[in-house]
Design an enzyme around this catalytic site. Structure first.
Site: not given
Length: 408
Positions: A278, A370
């Site tokens: 990420y 998330y």
């Protein structure tokens, strides 16, 4: 494009925001040649079908309106089917027409006309053709920019959405002004076999993260210390996994459940395998709070707190990122977050790696939670319950049995 007389004064050029196709169309319209964009005297008058725009039947003969590649729309011509040698484009035209006709409006299906297309159908077909070309150009750009083995594909069979207009592909963290990511490792191993000898993880006081099958064997919340640029081991070292990048071919696709873009794997991924990093823009937590308010109002979530030991920095993948920018949330995800340290050993700035939690089959969408922190816990810090500054909550659409109802 190079300016006239550049050879005499030394080559120079200026950036051009116009697409290659548009430049080629302008050249052909004005009958100009330009080697830089592939228009020469030899191919100036070449005709290649780019896409099909319309259809009609005249005296029992089928005709298609052809958009010629590299030529402006004003040069489109009606061509008999027997002259067209483009089976793929003909199939795409038929599929787009069928998809449009299968749509239901006000409870009634749209009727077909065998002699000619209604203007609305032709308009839709042209939009799909232009979208297909735009997505192909974007796919080509993503694959030029990536630095990993796995290929990136793009697919939209759901709507007319094209490539995002304000997204820039990067392969590693992009520090915001005032933030330095330079903190090179001061030591490296001298192992001949890092799997059996005392290696970088041992120096950091943790276990080697991987087994012999390159699968992660440590529990969530445990940091990964890989061999770095100072180590004497080679590229085939079993402790160099994340730094090699994504090994799987992935597809950015348009979801049908209202979640926008998503990412699916095109190959089978074994459980506990590294899938992707990420990455994004590294900003301060204060700036993240300011941006978070804006993102909440828009219903988007791209902020990832780097809170392995402190909470000074956040990764923002809204404008700058890689494939992970498009990975959707799930309350029952198939990817797990791990903190990784390689050349930068600053514990305030770990790299974020996503590993599979189970076997993921080809065609399956990739998701992560998330709210999942690098510690392996679900964070509740992102929800501000104070009455003075109430955050807008984003509804979760993951559909999992364990869905919490909100993304934040």
């Amino acid at each position: 494009m190079a300016a006239a007389g550049a050879e005499a004064r030394g080559a120079w050029c200026v950036p051009c925001l116009v697409s290659l196709d548009t430049l080629q169309e302008l050249c052909r319209k004005e009958k100009l040649t330009c080697k830089s964009i592939g228009i020469t005297k030899r191919n100036l008058n070449n005709y290649e079908v780019e896409y099909l725009c319309d259809y009609k039947v005249v005296k029992d003969m089928e005709y298609y309106l052809v958009k010629w590649k590299g030529w402006p729309d004003s040069t489109n011509t009606w061509e008999p089917l027997q002259n067209l040698k483009c089976p793929l484009l003909l199939q795409q035209f038929s599929n787009d027409k069928h998809n449009y006709l299968s749509q239901v409006k006000k409870g009634k299906a749209i009727k077909d006309n065998n002699k000619a297309l209604k203007p609305a159908i032709a308009e839709y077909i042209v939009k799909k053709a232009k979208q297909r070309l735009a997505l192909q150009r974007w796919q080509d750009e993503l694959n030029r920019r990536k630095n990993h083995k796995g290929m990136i594909f793009v697919e939209n069979t759901v709507d007319l959405e094209g490539p995002p207009s304000d997204f820039y592909y990067i392969n590693e963290y992009k520090p915001a002004p005032g933030i330095s990511l330079v903190n090179e490792a001061t030591f490296g191993c001298s192992c001949t076999d890092c799997f059996f000898e005392k290696c970088c993880p041992a120096e950091a006081g943790v276990l080697l993260a991987y087994n012999k099958n390159q699968q992660i064997k440590i529990p969530p919340g445990t940091p990964i210390y890989e061999c770095n640029s100072r180590c004497q081991c080679g590229p085939d070292c079993p402790n160099r996994i994340v730094q090699k990048g994504t090994q799987y071919s992935l597809c950015i696709f348009r979801t049908s459940n209202g979640c926008g873009w998503g990412v699916k794997t095109l190959v089978k991924i074994k459980r506990m395998s590294f899938v992707m990093e990420y990455v994004g823009e590294v900003i301060t937590s204060e700036e993240a709070e300011r941006r978070g308010q804006l993102y909440d109002n828009k219903g988007i979530t791209y902020l990832f707190d780097l809170d392995y030991e402190s909470d000074e920095f956040t990764v923002d993948a809204a404008r700058y990122g890689n494939v992970s920018h498009f990975v959707n949330h799930s309350c029952d995800p198939n990817l797990q977050v791990f903190n990784v340290f390689i050349d930068n050993l600053d514990t305030r700035l770990p790299r974020i790696a996503l590993f599979s939690t189970r076997t993921i089959n080809a065609g399956e969408e990739l998701t992560f939670d998330y709210q999942m922190k690098g510690s392996g816990d679900v964070s509740s810090d992102s929800v501000d319950h104070s009455p003075a500054k109430k955050r807008v909550r984003t509804v979760c659409k993951c559909g999992a049995v364990t869905c919490r109802g909100y993304l934040n």
